[in-house]
Structures are given as C-alpha cells and as structure tokens.
Scaffold this active site. Structure first.
Site: not given
Ligand code: FPP
Length: 248
Positions: A21, A69
């Site tokens: 996250d 998501n």
């Molecule tokens: C949550 O952060 C993250 C995600 C929904 C996506 C995770 C994906 C990756 C790390 C890309 C690479 C993954 C692989 C397996 C190749 P957020 O967007 O909720 O962050 P925030 O809470 O700061 O808004």
C-alpha cells in the site's frame, strides 16, 4: 537477480504475505499521476521477491489487486492492468531462471483476455520451479475466497459425496485459493494503515501482523529485514512468559 539462498535461519517465516500500500501517496508527494506510483512499486516487488528467496522463504503472497480495486477510476485500473502485463513479460524468464514459481489467485475470470493469457503462460512456464512460490493475488478478496470454498463444499454435499457434519475447518481451508499452502507466518502491510482490507481473511486468523509506515515504492531490503527481525523476536517469546523467555 537472486543470490544464493542462505539456509533458513530459525525464526525465519516460511510464508510471507504482503499488502503493498502507498503507491498513490508516493506519487502524489512527487506531484506525479498515481499510475507512476504503481510503476515505481514494481522495483519494491523485485526487491521483496529477491530478499525473501535469499532468506529461504518458501512462499510469498502479494496483494496486487483487490476485488474492491475494480471500483477505482477506469484509467487507473487500465494502467495497472497494463503494468501487470508488462511486468510479467519482463520478469517471468528471470524468475524462472532463479527457480521461482509464479501462481495467481483471485477471480481471474474478470481479467481481460490478454492478461489472463499472460497469467496462464507465466504459471505454465514456472510450474516446475521449487525454490520459492510467489502467489500474486489479483482480483482477489478474502470473502470471495471463503464464498468460493463454501460453494465447493456445498456442491459436494448436494452431489452426495460429502456429509454436512464432515465439514470442519480443515476441509474448508483445503478449498481456499491457498488450500495447499501453510498459512502465512508473517503479514506485512506498508503505507501506515492498520487493516487487513479483505486480504487472506481465513489464512491470517492467527498470524503475526506487521505494519510499516513506509510507502510501498520505498520498501526495500532494509525494511524487509526489519519485519523479519520483529517476527523472529515475537517467535522467540511465543507461548512463553517473559521470565521464561529470558532464561538462557
Ligand atoms: C495500493 O496502493 C497498491 C495497488 C492497488 C497496486 C499494487 C501494484 C503494484 C505494486 C504494481 C506491481 C505489482 C506486481 C505484482 C508486478 P494505493 O494505490 O492504494 O496507494 P495509496 O493508499 O497511497 O493511494
């Protein structure tokens, strides 16, 4: 990529589960669009896979995209899907050379066909590897998982091959997406929130939770080491009184 596996030290988790996250906030702090935060997160994925394999972890489960998501803005979802496709195309050979098996868990029927094809191909190409398994949870939700397991048991009851009174925790657990994998020993969540967010709800029931303030793109080997160190400390006291824990 991955250096030799060290022998697994006592107190090293066998299965690590991670909620990655903080990508959006990482990007916002740099006045960048959110998708560039996800892109920067791939480097942290690589460091985590490498660090876990080197320390002798047997399974690493990464929460890449939750059932919830799908409700994000269409552009972010589409950029994330594109990123998954690119990351797979780029990394699968390297992972395979390093003995790592890739597996995807979640409602994959919702993925676009070209991503689903990539998933099937990546699983097939790495199926024979046994150094470490990386489970990528995609379109995954803990409740979805429990409902799916329940449906399988209900079908067996309806077919007359299972008695309702034979259903127990073990039989339900076997039908979960990670039914063949021991529960995670260590759960790590970056980004400062202290929630499980519908990740492996059943599997994490008794597990060690480790919350870290750093944003996912900043997660690195030092952060991983800190989480492992914390876990090893907890393990040494497990089930003992404080005075017992200090007897040498
Ligand atoms: C949550 O952060 C993250 C995600 C929904 C996506 C995770 C994906 C990756 C790390 C890309 C690479 C993954 C692989 C397996 C190749 P957020 O967007 O909720 O962050 P925030 O809470 O700061 O808004």
């Amino acid at each position: 990529m991955v250096a030799q596996t060290q022998s697994r030290e006592p107190g090293t988790p066998r299965h690590v589960a991670v909620i990655m996250d903080g990508n959006g906030r990482w990007a916002a702090r740099r006045a960048l669009p959110r998708h560039l935060g996800h892109r920067a997160g791939v480097k942290a994925v690589r460091a985590t896979v490498e660090g876990c394999a080197r320390r002798g972890v047997e399974a690493l489960t990464l929460f890449a995209f939750s059932s919830e998501n799908w409700g994000r803005p269409a552009e972010e979802v589409s950029k994330l899907m594109q990123l998954f496709v690119e990351a797979m195309e780029r990394e699968v050979d390297e992972l395979s050379r390093n003995g790592i098996r890739l597996r995807f868990i979640g409602d994959l029927s919702k993925l676009q066909p070209h991503l689903r094809d990539g998933v099937v191909d990546a699983e097939a190409r790495t199926a024979g590897n046994d150094r470490m398994t990386v489970n990528v949870a995609m379109s995954y939700g803990g409740r979805w998982d429990i409902v799916g397991a329940t449906r399988k048991l209900a079908s067996a009851v309806a077919a007359g091959t299972l008695l309702p009174e034979a259903i127990d925790e073990a039989s339900l657990a076997r039908e979960l997406a990670l039914g063949d994998t021991p529960d995670p020993d260590l759960f790590i969540r970056t980004g400062g929130e202290q929630r499980i967010s519908n990740f492996l709800l059943w599997n994490l029931a008794y597990r060690e939770l480790n919350f870290c303030d750093c944003l996912w793109p900043d997660f690195n080997d030092a952060e991983l080491e800190r989480a492992f160190h914390h876990f090893a400390g907890r393990q040494r006291r497990f089930g003992l009184t404080t005075s017992q824990a200090f007897v040498v």
